[in-house]
Design a protein around this motif. Structure first.
Motif, PDB file in Angstrom:
ATOM      1  N   THR A  27      31.500 -21.683  30.004  1.00  0.00           N
ATOM      2  CA  THR A  27      30.220 -21.008  30.227  1.00  0.00           C
ATOM      3  C   THR A  27      29.923 -20.008  29.116  1.00  0.00           C
ATOM      4  O   THR A  27      30.793 -19.250  28.691  1.00  0.00           O
ATOM      5  CB  THR A  27      30.225 -20.276  31.580  1.00  0.00           C
ATOM      6  OG1 THR A  27      30.446 -21.217  32.630  1.00  0.00           O
ATOM      7  CG2 THR A  27      28.895 -19.564  31.824  1.00  0.00           C
ATOM      8  N   ASP A  94      30.248 -25.663  32.962  1.00  0.00           N
ATOM      9  CA  ASP A  94      29.663 -24.332  32.827  1.00  0.00           C
ATOM     10  C   ASP A  94      28.925 -23.968  34.103  1.00  0.00           C
ATOM     11  O   ASP A  94      28.773 -24.799  35.010  1.00  0.00           O
ATOM     12  CB  ASP A  94      28.779 -24.219  31.579  1.00  0.00           C
ATOM     13  CG  ASP A  94      27.566 -25.149  31.576  1.00  0.00           C
ATOM     14  OD1 ASP A  94      26.762 -25.064  32.521  1.00  0.00           O
ATOM     15  OD2 ASP A  94      27.415 -25.944  30.627  1.00  0.00           O
ATOM     16  N   HIS A  96      25.814 -23.136  34.442  1.00  0.00           N
ATOM     17  CA  HIS A  96      24.397 -23.499  34.447  1.00  0.00           C
ATOM     18  C   HIS A  96      24.188 -24.894  35.038  1.00  0.00           C
ATOM     19  O   HIS A  96      23.100 -25.199  35.513  1.00  0.00           O
ATOM     20  CB  HIS A  96      23.838 -23.521  33.018  1.00  0.00           C
ATOM     21  CG  HIS A  96      24.034 -22.252  32.255  1.00  0.00           C
ATOM     22  ND1 HIS A  96      23.112 -21.230  32.249  1.00  0.00           N
ATOM     23  CD2 HIS A  96      25.047 -21.838  31.461  1.00  0.00           C
ATOM     24  CE1 HIS A  96      23.546 -20.251  31.477  1.00  0.00           C
ATOM     25  NE2 HIS A  96      24.714 -20.592  30.983  1.00  0.00           N
ATOM     26  N   PHE A  99      24.711 -26.748  29.968  1.00  0.00           N
ATOM     27  CA  PHE A  99      24.161 -25.828  28.980  1.00  0.00           C
ATOM     28  C   PHE A  99      25.120 -25.663  27.799  1.00  0.00           C
ATOM     29  O   PHE A  99      24.847 -26.115  26.696  1.00  0.00           O
ATOM     30  CB  PHE A  99      23.830 -24.467  29.596  1.00  0.00           C
ATOM     31  CG  PHE A  99      23.129 -23.533  28.655  1.00  0.00           C
ATOM     32  CD1 PHE A  99      21.820 -23.776  28.271  1.00  0.00           C
ATOM     33  CD2 PHE A  99      23.759 -22.403  28.156  1.00  0.00           C
ATOM     34  CE1 PHE A  99      21.157 -22.923  27.382  1.00  0.00           C
ATOM     35  CE2 PHE A  99      23.113 -21.534  27.277  1.00  0.00           C
ATOM     36  CZ  PHE A  99      21.809 -21.793  26.889  1.00  0.00           C
ATOM     37  N   SER A 100      26.266 -25.033  28.053  1.00  0.00           N
ATOM     38  CA  SER A 100      27.219 -24.784  26.971  1.00  0.00           C
ATOM     39  C   SER A 100      28.389 -25.760  26.965  1.00  0.00           C
ATOM     40  O   SER A 100      29.096 -25.861  25.952  1.00  0.00           O
ATOM     41  CB  SER A 100      27.745 -23.346  27.049  1.00  0.00           C
ATOM     42  OG  SER A 100      28.211 -23.042  28.355  1.00  0.00           O
ATOM     43  N   ASN A 212      15.799 -29.173  27.217  1.00  0.00           N
ATOM     44  CA  ASN A 212      15.605 -29.347  28.661  1.00  0.00           C
ATOM     45  C   ASN A 212      14.910 -30.651  29.028  1.00  0.00           C
ATOM     46  O   ASN A 212      14.926 -31.056  30.185  1.00  0.00           O
ATOM     47  CB  ASN A 212      14.866 -28.146  29.268  1.00  0.00           C
ATOM     48  CG  ASN A 212      13.520 -27.890  28.644  1.00  0.00           C
ATOM     49  OD1 ASN A 212      13.152 -28.525  27.652  1.00  0.00           O
ATOM     50  ND2 ASN A 212      12.778 -26.949  29.209  1.00  0.00           N
ATOM     51  N   ASN A 217      16.410 -30.950  36.847  1.00  0.00           N
ATOM     52  CA  ASN A 217      16.644 -29.716  37.597  1.00  0.00           C
ATOM     53  C   ASN A 217      16.968 -30.010  39.059  1.00  0.00           C
ATOM     54  O   ASN A 217      16.374 -30.902  39.670  1.00  0.00           O
ATOM     55  CB  ASN A 217      15.417 -28.807  37.524  1.00  0.00           C
ATOM     56  CG  ASN A 217      15.150 -28.302  36.122  1.00  0.00           C
ATOM     57  OD1 ASN A 217      16.061 -27.853  35.438  1.00  0.00           O
ATOM     58  ND2 ASN A 217      13.905 -28.371  35.683  1.00  0.00           N
ATOM     59  N   TYR A 226      20.651 -25.732  39.201  1.00  0.00           N
ATOM     60  CA  TYR A 226      21.549 -26.282  38.195  1.00  0.00           C
ATOM     61  C   TYR A 226      20.912 -27.525  37.588  1.00  0.00           C
ATOM     62  O   TYR A 226      19.909 -28.042  38.090  1.00  0.00           O
ATOM     63  CB  TYR A 226      22.931 -26.607  38.774  1.00  0.00           C
ATOM     64  CG  TYR A 226      22.993 -27.724  39.792  1.00  0.00           C
ATOM     65  CD1 TYR A 226      23.268 -29.036  39.416  1.00  0.00           C
ATOM     66  CD2 TYR A 226      22.796 -27.466  41.157  1.00  0.00           C
ATOM     67  CE1 TYR A 226      23.341 -30.058  40.358  1.00  0.00           C
ATOM     68  CE2 TYR A 226      22.864 -28.477  42.104  1.00  0.00           C
ATOM     69  CZ  TYR A 226      23.140 -29.779  41.695  1.00  0.00           C
ATOM     70  OH  TYR A 226      23.212 -30.798  42.618  1.00  0.00           O
ATOM     71  N   THR A 227      21.484 -27.979  36.486  1.00  0.00           N
ATOM     72  CA  THR A 227      20.940 -29.114  35.767  1.00  0.00           C
ATOM     73  C   THR A 227      21.983 -30.211  35.607  1.00  0.00           C
ATOM     74  O   THR A 227      23.191 -29.940  35.593  1.00  0.00           O
ATOM     75  CB  THR A 227      20.453 -28.698  34.364  1.00  0.00           C
ATOM     76  OG1 THR A 227      21.504 -27.963  33.706  1.00  0.00           O
ATOM     77  CG2 THR A 227      19.210 -27.848  34.440  1.00  0.00           C
ATOM     78  N   THR A 268      22.682 -25.332  22.175  1.00  0.00           N
ATOM     79  CA  THR A 268      21.983 -26.414  22.882  1.00  0.00           C
ATOM     80  C   THR A 268      21.732 -27.626  21.992  1.00  0.00           C
ATOM     81  O   THR A 268      21.340 -28.682  22.497  1.00  0.00           O
ATOM     82  CB  THR A 268      20.654 -25.922  23.477  1.00  0.00           C
ATOM     83  OG1 THR A 268      19.818 -25.395  22.436  1.00  0.00           O
ATOM     84  CG2 THR A 268      20.897 -24.840  24.519  1.00  0.00           C
ATOM     85  N   ILE A 271      23.549 -30.395  23.415  1.00  0.00           N
ATOM     86  CA  ILE A 271      22.956 -31.154  24.527  1.00  0.00           C
ATOM     87  C   ILE A 271      22.245 -32.380  23.966  1.00  0.00           C
ATOM     88  O   ILE A 271      22.374 -33.488  24.502  1.00  0.00           O
ATOM     89  CB  ILE A 271      21.996 -30.273  25.343  1.00  0.00           C
ATOM     90  CG1 ILE A 271      22.769 -29.131  26.028  1.00  0.00           C
ATOM     91  CG2 ILE A 271      21.244 -31.110  26.378  1.00  0.00           C
ATOM     92  CD1 ILE A 271      21.888 -28.162  26.794  1.00  0.00           C
TER      93      ILE A 271
END
Length: 306
Positions: A27, A94, A96, A99-100, A212, A217, A226-227, A268, A271
């Motif tokens: 994270t 993480d 989120h 994310f990371s 994103n 989502n 969270y994603t 990101t 990602i």
């Protein structure tokens, strides 16, 4: 292990198997966030997980940039301290959702060739939402150190500032396609950068693909958002829409058009890198300094469309 994404159920099965699995909470929060990743890890984590501080396992940078790719020796020492061997399976998550953790996966898998690696798709919030246990004991058990042989950095994994400037000066089709994961407003130059005084805008010939748009989502029953990654067909559609050219999209998807991913600070961008891997696109690199390193240099050409 060939999977790049694991569900909570798949991770639980892996942990119950005889496979040597090391779970790392990777994270990272934006500098302006009041949340502290390491403190949250100590308060709640997947049982047996350890904390990977992406800002600590990093190299120093003349511009003071954070979480830059570490040297092979620094990377190997960190892995050994986690009790990890080259044959271990590494799983990153993480807080989120997504994310990371892709940044950690990129560092392990592409940059340093650690083959057995994946992320937990949906991270800690999904793990909890699906009813799996968490450890809330503030005392984190130290692992038994292991010997991790020093790897060789894959020269194609990352790009330097000089390479980015040289790439922007090339004529298509010799030029690598730069995909920018920042928000559309920052890319266009109409919205400010989070770092005070840093110009927004974009590199010449780059395309906007906000990170994103690769994600879905969710809201857990306890209200935690969270994603997760989109399914493959939706990833493909998002990529094609961002590129805007069917010919160029097909060249990317078929590996004929090399891609460099970039973002604000190299986080990101991973990602996008992982989304491309999920689509089978292997001819990819990541600009480690990303926009912060680029825009901090007075000689950089910055374009704005707003």
């Amino acid at each position: 292990m060939s999977r790049l994404l694991l569900s909570p159920t798949q991770l639980q099965k892996l942990l119950r198997s005889n496979t040597k699995t090391v779970v790392l909470d990777s994270t990272w929060f934006m500098p302006n966030s009041p949340r502290v990743a390491k403190a949250e890890f100590k308060a709640k984590r997947i049982p047996g997980a350890q904390f990977l501080d992406l800002d600590e396992v990093a190299s120093s940078h003349p511009l003071g940039l954070k979480h830059m790719l570490p040297s092979p020796k620094t990377f190997a020492n960190a892995c050994g301290a986690f009790g990890m061997e080259r044959s271990s399976t590494a799983v990153f998550y993480d807080a989120h959702g997504v994310f990371s953790s892709p940044r950690a996966l990129w560092m392990f898998k592409q940059a340093f060739g650690h083959e057995n690696a994946a992320i937990l798709d949906g991270g800690l919030p999904r793990w909890e939402a699906e009813g799996f246990p968490v450890d809330t004991n503030p005392e984190v058990a130290a692992p038994v150190p292991a010997t991790y042989s020093t790897p060789t950095l894959d020269a194609l994994a990352t790009r330097s500032y000089e390479q980015m400037v040289d790439n922007a000066a090339k004529h298509s089709p010799a030029r690598e396609l730069v995909m920018d994961a920042r928000s559309r407003g920052r890319f266009l130059g109409t919205d400010p950068e989070p770092r005070p005084g840093l110009s927004s805008g974009h590199m010449p010939h780059s395309v906007s693909l906000p990170f994103n748009v690769f994600l879905r989502n969710h809201v857990a029953s306890n209200g935690s958002p969270y994603t997760t990654f989109l399914p493959e067909d939706q990833l493909r559609s998002a990529l094609e829409e961002a590129i805007g050219s069917e010919r160029l999209s097909q060249a990317v998807l078929q590996g004929q058009q090399p891609v460099i991913t970039s973002c604000g600070s190299g986080m990101t961008a991973a990602i996008l890198w992982l989304g491309l891997q999920l689509l089978g696109v292997k001819n990819t690199s990541l600009y480690d300094e990303s926009w912060t390193g680029y825009a901090l240099r007075p000689s950089s050409i910055i374009e704005k469309s707003g």
